[in-house]
Design a protein around this motif. Structure first.
Motif, PDB file in Angstrom:
ATOM      1  N   ASN A   1       0.833  -1.204   0.000  1.00  8.77           N
ATOM      2  CA  ASN A   1       0.000   0.000   0.000  1.00  8.77           C
ATOM      3  C   ASN A   1       0.867   1.253   0.000  1.00  8.77           C
ATOM      4  N   PRO A   2       0.567   2.223  -0.884  1.00  5.97           N
ATOM      5  CA  PRO A   2       1.359   3.455  -0.941  1.00  5.97           C
ATOM      6  C   PRO A   2       0.934   4.479   0.110  1.00  5.97           C
ATOM      7  N   HIS A   3      -0.225   4.277   0.697  1.00 10.44           N
ATOM      8  CA  HIS A   3      -0.806   5.273   1.613  1.00 10.44           C
ATOM      9  C   HIS A   3      -1.768   4.523   2.525  1.00 10.44           C
ATOM     10  N   PRO A   4      -1.925   4.933   3.784  1.00 14.53           N
ATOM     11  CA  PRO A   4      -2.858   4.227   4.666  1.00 14.53           C
ATOM     12  C   PRO A   4      -4.270   4.119   4.100  1.00 14.53           C
ATOM     13  N   LEU A   5      -4.700   5.099   3.326  1.00 13.33           N
ATOM     14  CA  LEU A   5      -6.068   5.091   2.809  1.00 13.33           C
ATOM     15  C   LEU A   5      -6.164   4.617   1.366  1.00 13.33           C
ATOM     16  N   PHE A   6      -5.071   4.057   0.868  1.00 14.34           N
ATOM     17  CA  PHE A   6      -5.148   3.431  -0.462  1.00 14.34           C
ATOM     18  C   PHE A   6      -4.752   1.970  -0.306  1.00 14.34           C
ATOM     19  N   ASN A   7      -5.730   1.093  -0.399  1.00  7.75           N
ATOM     20  CA  ASN A   7      -5.515  -0.339  -0.238  1.00  7.75           C
ATOM     21  C   ASN A   7      -5.339  -0.949  -1.630  1.00  7.75           C
ATOM     22  N   THR A   8      -4.119  -1.346  -1.925  1.00  7.93           N
ATOM     23  CA  THR A   8      -3.788  -1.814  -3.275  1.00  7.93           C
ATOM     24  C   THR A   8      -4.609  -3.040  -3.673  1.00  7.93           C
ATOM     25  N   GLN A   9      -4.735  -3.997  -2.775  1.00  8.03           N
ATOM     26  CA  GLN A   9      -5.525  -5.196  -3.074  1.00  8.03           C
ATOM     27  C   GLN A   9      -6.973  -4.828  -3.360  1.00  8.03           C
ATOM     28  N   PHE A  10      -7.541  -3.990  -2.527  1.00 11.80           N
ATOM     29  CA  PHE A  10      -8.943  -3.588  -2.668  1.00 11.80           C
ATOM     30  C   PHE A  10      -9.172  -2.855  -3.987  1.00 11.80           C
ATOM     31  N   ALA A  11      -8.240  -1.960  -4.330  1.00 12.84           N
ATOM     32  CA  ALA A  11      -8.373  -1.219  -5.585  1.00 12.84           C
ATOM     33  C   ALA A  11      -8.172  -2.119  -6.798  1.00 12.84           C
ATOM     34  N   THR A  12      -7.178  -3.015  -6.720  1.00  2.00           N
ATOM     35  CA  THR A  12      -6.900  -3.924  -7.843  1.00  2.00           C
ATOM     36  C   THR A  12      -8.101  -4.789  -8.167  1.00  2.00           C
ATOM     37  N   ASP A  13      -8.812  -5.236  -7.149  1.00  2.00           N
ATOM     38  CA  ASP A  13      -9.980  -6.099  -7.356  1.00  2.00           C
ATOM     39  C   ASP A  13     -11.096  -5.395  -8.124  1.00  2.00           C
ATOM     40  N   GLN A  14     -11.054  -4.073  -8.177  1.00  3.45           N
ATOM     41  CA  GLN A  14     -12.101  -3.316  -8.875  1.00  3.45           C
ATOM     42  C   GLN A  14     -11.715  -2.961 -10.312  1.00  3.45           C
ATOM     43  N   ILE A  15     -10.486  -3.327 -10.704  1.00  2.00           N
ATOM     44  CA  ILE A  15      -9.982  -2.982 -12.042  1.00  2.00           C
ATOM     45  C   ILE A  15      -9.952  -4.241 -12.901  1.00  2.00           C
ATOM     46  N   THR A  16     -10.459  -4.149 -14.078  1.00  2.00           N
ATOM     47  CA  THR A  16     -10.523  -5.315 -14.974  1.00  2.00           C
ATOM     48  C   THR A  16      -9.139  -5.815 -15.343  1.00  2.00           C
ATOM     49  N   SER A  17      -8.267  -4.895 -15.775  1.00  2.55           N
ATOM     50  CA  SER A  17      -6.920  -5.274 -16.184  1.00  2.55           C
ATOM     51  C   SER A  17      -6.011  -5.344 -14.961  1.00  2.55           C
ATOM     52  N   LYS A  18      -5.332  -6.462 -14.804  1.00  3.81           N
ATOM     53  CA  LYS A  18      -4.433  -6.639 -13.672  1.00  3.81           C
ATOM     54  C   LYS A  18      -3.016  -6.179 -13.997  1.00  3.81           C
ATOM     55  N   SER A  19      -2.807  -5.587 -15.175  1.00  7.47           N
ATOM     56  CA  SER A  19      -1.477  -5.117 -15.561  1.00  7.47           C
ATOM     57  C   SER A  19      -1.333  -3.615 -15.348  1.00  7.47           C
ATOM     58  N   ILE A  20      -2.361  -2.990 -14.753  1.00  9.09           N
ATOM     59  CA  ILE A  20      -2.354  -1.550 -14.542  1.00  9.09           C
ATOM     60  C   ILE A  20      -2.071  -1.249 -13.078  1.00  9.09           C
ATOM     61  N   ASN A  21      -1.158  -0.334 -12.833  1.00  7.60           N
ATOM     62  CA  ASN A  21      -0.880   0.105 -11.471  1.00  7.60           C
ATOM     63  C   ASN A  21      -2.151   0.759 -10.919  1.00  7.60           C
ATOM     64  N   PRO A  22      -2.724   0.231  -9.847  1.00 11.57           N
ATOM     65  CA  PRO A  22      -4.011   0.735  -9.362  1.00 11.57           C
ATOM     66  C   PRO A  22      -3.954   2.180  -8.880  1.00 11.57           C
ATOM     67  N   LEU A  23      -2.820   2.620  -8.310  1.00 13.49           N
ATOM     68  CA  LEU A  23      -2.722   4.011  -7.867  1.00 13.49           C
ATOM     69  C   LEU A  23      -2.706   4.952  -9.060  1.00 13.49           C
ATOM     70  N   VAL A  24      -1.936   4.602 -10.084  1.00  8.96           N
ATOM     71  CA  VAL A  24      -1.912   5.415 -11.305  1.00  8.96           C
ATOM     72  C   VAL A  24      -3.303   5.462 -11.929  1.00  8.96           C
ATOM     73  N   PHE A  25      -3.963   4.304 -12.005  1.00  2.36           N
ATOM     74  CA  PHE A  25      -5.316   4.244 -12.566  1.00  2.36           C
ATOM     75  C   PHE A  25      -6.268   5.129 -11.764  1.00  2.36           C
ATOM     76  N   TYR A  26      -6.171   5.046 -10.456  1.00  2.00           N
ATOM     77  CA  TYR A  26      -7.080   5.813  -9.598  1.00  2.00           C
ATOM     78  C   TYR A  26      -6.889   7.314  -9.777  1.00  2.00           C
ATOM     79  N   MET A  27      -5.641   7.746  -9.817  1.00  2.00           N
ATOM     80  CA  MET A  27      -5.369   9.183  -9.895  1.00  2.00           C
ATOM     81  C   MET A  27      -5.686   9.763 -11.260  1.00  2.00           C
TER      82      MET A  27
END
Length: 478
Positions: free
Chosen positions: A96-122
């Motif tokens: 996790n890059p930040h206490p309020l950014f859960n990488t696993q939780f965010a990744t599960d919501q993204i179709t492509s698993k090859s995308i950095n979830p923080l970059v996608f989110y921002m």
């Protein structure tokens, strides 16, 4: 190596130069800021990689360098900056890059698993994904729009604005968290409640407060109980300020407890309820057996309900099932919910349900929850329900001091109890002396009598039957 890091960070497009330079300006150390060309992003990132990262400056509002190193001690031993490590390896390893950014939780919501979830989110529009289980982006967006605030990034705005009247989700009430822990407000006026809970509060066993989920399905009952007993819920009390919604999370706390309570007091309403702790106590097992035997023998259609509130053994459960027809007895265990919730929440929910269901009789045996319920809510419960308590012989602690509910609770509960069941006249007399009871209070003591099957009543038990059918009054010797 550092040039490669700078290139990767530039390509990610998540480095925030303005945010980083503000930290450089306010840092108490001399970070050679004169070497930075503020108009050149590459120069700024080079400074972060070579200087700022070592001083734990954050390259983005959603990348907490200090936090990343704290939870990933192995990264500090590498020759990589924290952000570079996350961009190249960390997100794939679900760090996790930040206490309020859960990488696993965010990744599960993204179709492509090859995308950095923080970059996608921002880079995504607000409300595309939720960054953390306790952050509902659309719910926060709705609150922002209600007060006329437009945001580009929900989490960043939530952290920067840091308003008490903005909740990250229905599962977390910001204002109530800060109110419950005044030490947090004293420590820092800018502290974000959710950030504190996720990074520190959960480890410190601090409670979070459900905004509304804890009241689902029970607000009508709370309104009803207002008119029964003001001490349970004071009149004109804002339901959302009540302390009964303590829980670690809404999902594993109050909701299962509410479901259990709804099942416990659904139709048909229980006639007699026994509050018991499932421990290996021959006194309790014998007492419960006598009470159940008298109840079932007098009414073959009786449906006594045993509520096991403490302990996770099966001693009493197994005994009851061996001795009686299990189809005639309801056994409910709420020990898991009791372990999860604050005791005040458990008592308040049970008191509310019992008062509104108006069952015939409640008998407290060796249950801490049961005796606390009688102590705190006996006044309202005894209006419509007869309350009885079993005063077991004293326990003693390691120093020989008396303990047990007959010693710790009986004095406070006596005004609300219709009878106090004891296993012998000697026990009744000893309690009377130790607690300095009046003659009127002594009249509440009853002992068991042996009943022959032929003399048992064949009618349905009422609230007046427990002390008369199962017991006989104590004759105190002057």
């Amino acid at each position: 190596m550092h040039a490669d890091q700078t290139k990767v960070i530039i390509e990610s497009e998540i480095f925030d130069s303005e945010h980083y330079l503000d930290q450089v300006k306010n840092c108490e150390f001399d970070l050679a800021s004169e070497d930075i060309d503020r108009r050149d992003i590459e120069s700024v990132i080079n400074h972060y990689v070579n200087v700022g990262d070592a001083h734990r400056l954050s390259p983005s509002k959603l990348f907490d360098t200090h936090y990343y190193y704290e939870i990933n001690r192995d990264v500090a031993e590498s020759d990589m900056s924290a952000l570079f490590h996350f961009l190249e390896y960390g997100w794939r390893e679900l760090r996790n890059p930040h206490p309020l950014f859960n990488t696993q939780f965010a990744t599960d919501q993204i179709t492509s698993k090859s995308i950095n979830p923080l970059v996608f989110y921002m880079q995504s529009p607000p409300g595309t994904i939720d960054p953390h289980p306790l952050v509902d982006e659309n719910y926060v967006l709705h609150q922002f729009r209600e007060i006329g605030i437009d945001v580009e990034n929900v989490l960043i705005s939530f952290l920067e604005l840091n308003r008490d009247d903005i909740n990250p989700s229905q599962a977390f009430d910001t204002r109530r968290y800060m109110t419950a822990y005044p030490d947090l407000r004293q420590a820092s006026r800018t502290l974000n409640a959710l950030y504190h809970y996720v990074r520190y509060g959960e480890k410190e066993n601090r409670w979070i407060f459900d905004e509304s989920a804890s009241l689902v399905g029970i607000e009508e009952q709370m309104n009803r109980i207002n008119h029964i007993e003001p001490n349970v819920v004071p009149l004109h009390t804002d339901l959302y300020d009540l302390p009964f919604s303590y829980s670690k999370t809404a999902s594993n706390g109050l909701k299962p407890m509410l479901r259990q309570i709804n099942a416990l007091f659904a139709e048909p309403k229980p006639g007699i309820i026994y509050f018991v702790s499932d421990i290996d106590s021959q006194d309790i097992i014998s007492t419960l057996e006598k009470l159940l035997d008298a109840q079932i023998s007098s009414d073959t259609n009786a449906q006594p309900r045993i509520i096991i509130t403490d302990c996770h053994s099966t001693q009493i459960t197994d005994h009851v099932r061996r001795t009686f027809d299990v189809t005639a007895i309801n056994i409910d265990k709420i020990a898991d919910s009791v372990d999860t919730l604050h005791l005040d929440a458990v008592l308040r929910l049970l008191a509310m349900a019992l008062a509104t269901s108006q069952c015939q009789t409640i008998i407290f045996l060796n249950s801490r929850v049961g005796w606390d319920l009688c102590k705190h809510y006996g006044a309202v419960l005894s209006r419509h329900t007869q309350l009885h308590g079993f005063a077991a012989p004293y326990d003693h602690d390691q120093y020989g001091r008396r303990s047990g509910y007959a010693w710790t609770h009986l004095r406070d509960c006596l005004p609300f109890l219709a009878s106090v069941i004891v296993d012998s006249v000697i026990m009744a007399q000893r309690l009377s002396e130790d607690l300095r009871l009046t003659g009127e209070e002594q009249e509440k003591f009853v002992t068991f009598q042996q009943l022959a099957s032929s003399t048992r009543s064949q009618r349905r038990l009422t609230e007046d039957d427990v002390p008369t059918i199962c017991t006989q009054p104590v004759d105190f010797v002057p």
